[in-house]
Enzyme design. Structure first.
Site, short mmCIF file in Angstrom:
data_model
loop_
_atom_site.label_atom_id
_atom_site.label_comp_id
_atom_site.label_asym_id
_atom_site.label_seq_id
_atom_site.Cartn_x
_atom_site.Cartn_y
_atom_site.Cartn_z
N SER A 65 1.38 -7.51 -0.96
CA SER A 65 2.07 -8.54 -0.16
C SER A 65 1.19 -9.72 0.20
O SER A 65 1.70 -10.76 0.64
CB SER A 65 2.71 -7.93 1.09
OG SER A 65 1.77 -7.76 2.11
N THR B 284 0.83 -1.21 0.00
CA THR B 284 0.00 0.00 0.00
C THR B 284 0.86 1.25 0.00
O THR B 284 0.48 2.29 -0.54
CB THR B 284 -0.92 -0.02 1.24
OG1 THR B 284 -1.78 -1.15 1.13
CG2 THR B 284 -1.76 1.23 1.36
N THR C 76 1.59 -4.29 4.35
CA THR C 76 1.38 -4.62 5.76
C THR C 76 0.84 -6.04 5.96
O THR C 76 1.01 -6.61 7.04
CB THR C 76 0.37 -3.65 6.42
OG1 THR C 76 -0.86 -3.72 5.72
CG2 THR C 76 0.88 -2.23 6.43
N ASP C 77 0.18 -6.59 4.93
CA ASP C 77 -0.55 -7.85 5.14
C ASP C 77 0.35 -9.01 5.55
O ASP C 77 -0.04 -9.83 6.40
CB ASP C 77 -1.34 -8.23 3.88
CG ASP C 77 -2.58 -7.35 3.70
OD1 ASP C 77 -2.96 -6.66 4.66
OD2 ASP C 77 -3.17 -7.37 2.60
N1 ASP Z 1 -2.64 -5.55 0.73
C1 ASP Z 1 -1.62 -4.58 1.02
C2 ASP Z 1 -0.29 -5.31 1.04
O1 ASP Z 1 -0.05 -6.02 1.98
C3 ASP Z 1 -1.91 -3.98 2.34
C4 ASP Z 1 -0.91 -2.96 2.82
O2 ASP Z 1 0.18 -2.80 2.35
O3 ASP Z 1 -1.30 -2.28 3.79
O4 ASP Z 1 0.50 -5.18 0.13
#
Ligand code: ASP
Length: 323
Positions: A63, A17, A96-97
């Site tokens: 991710s 993100t 973050t995932d």
């Molecule tokens: N779906 C995103 C990822 O993990 C979520 C994020 O980065 O907050 O790449």
């Protein structure tokens, strides 16, 4: 050049993100992750202009779609840069995932003696008020700390250790928690306030080379499935896994996220025992968000030694690889 003179940083981009783009500035959820080049993310933080940096795009993914190939490329690039005497530390931009899984993998495999700092964002780069630039700036401050070492996650002003960090919230800009252990420290206006020691590092080297070679030599991670125990559970999932077990993707392990102190529904436990008897490694973790399985003599399955179900799955896969 000794470690205190090394001031150069490497920033490796993997997507997420933090590199996301939305069509509307007020849209913090309907974006596409992994769109903005890591060099552009660095350019958004004016303070980084004064810092000697090498910037590399290792991947550009959401991710949630992490695969072994990206982990291998990332670990290889990290190890290569760690070996450069002029490099003080490494920053990795990541989604973050699964950041907690990547952090855990890098710490388990490399145990680096310089800091490897993963950072991220909950809002896309195009947001009205993006959180990525501050997180990136904080991550750089951590990576430049002379005594820092090991793999950490920096987000929302907090420094989390790779073994403890978990994403516990799907939306807020401080989505991570380190459970009972708490964060290692915090970053305030580029100054660090540490509460706990840095993660363990390999002695007298920049990273653990045999661990890296085993990871790089793998065609696939040993197959370890993650299942839950819950009310009204039965053993059907486990029996299905055993019945459809292709040689090319042989089931090597099962982690069960047990209720409470690692308890497992009797019907599911019977099937897990059957899996164990057929040579599948079975480990129990707790599905509780905090705490750990407290070991006791009557427990029917080995426990995850405090690791969350997700990290226990990865730990078992790495262990089966000999790491
Ligand atoms: N779906 C995103 C990822 O993990 C979520 C994020 O980065 O907050 O790449």
């Amino acid at each position: 050049m000794n470690a205190n003179q090394a001031r150069r940083l490497v920033v490796l981009g993997t997507g997420g993100t933090i590199a996301g783009r939305a069509t509307q500035a007020n849209d913090n959820v309907g974006y596409v992750a992994g769109q903005v080049a890591v060099s552009d993310l660095v350019a958004m933080v004016p303070a980084l202009a004064a810092c000697p940096l090498d910037v590399e795009q290792v991947a550009q993914i959401n991710s949630k779609d992490m695969v072994l190939g990206v982990w291998q490329s990332l670990a290889e690039r990290v190890a290569e840069h760690l070996d450069r005497p002029e490099v003080a530390g490494i920053v990795i931009t990541h989604g973050t995932d699964t950041i907690e899984e990547t952090a855990f993998l890098l710490q388990t495999v490399l145990r680096p003696s310089k800091p490897v700092v993963l950072t991220c964002a909950m809002r896309p780069a195009t947001a009205l008020v993006p959180d990525g630039p501050q997180n990136l700036s904080d991550a750089v401050a951590v990576a430049l700390q002379p005594d820092a070492r090991g793999v950490v996650v920096v987000c929302a002003g907090r420094i989390h250790g790779a073994d403890d960090v978990a994403k516990v919230h799907p939306y807020r800009t401080d989505p991570f928690d380190s459970g009972d252990a708490g964060p290692l420290g915090c970053v305030e206006e580029a100054q660090l306030r540490m509460f706990r020691p840095w993660p363990q590092a390999v002695p007298e080297r920049t990273h653990d080379a045999p661990g890296l070679q085993r990871l790089l030599g793998a065609d696939a991670l040993p197959r370890v499935e993650l299942i839950f125990s819950h009310a009204n559970a039965d053993g059907e999932v486990v029996r299905a896994l055993l019945a459809h077990n292709p040689v090319a993707r042989r089931l090597r392990g099962i982690v069960v996220a047990g209720t409470g102190n690692g308890t497992v529904h009797d019907d599911l436990l019977a099937a897990l025992k059957q899996a164990q008897a057929s040579g599948v490694a079975v480990v129990v973790a707790s599905r509780c968000g905090q705490g750990r399985v407290v070991p006791h003599s009557g427990q029917p399955l080995p426990d995850s030694a405090g690791l969350s179900p997700v990290k226990a799955r990865l730990a078992l896969a790495l262990q089966l690889l000999g790491i």
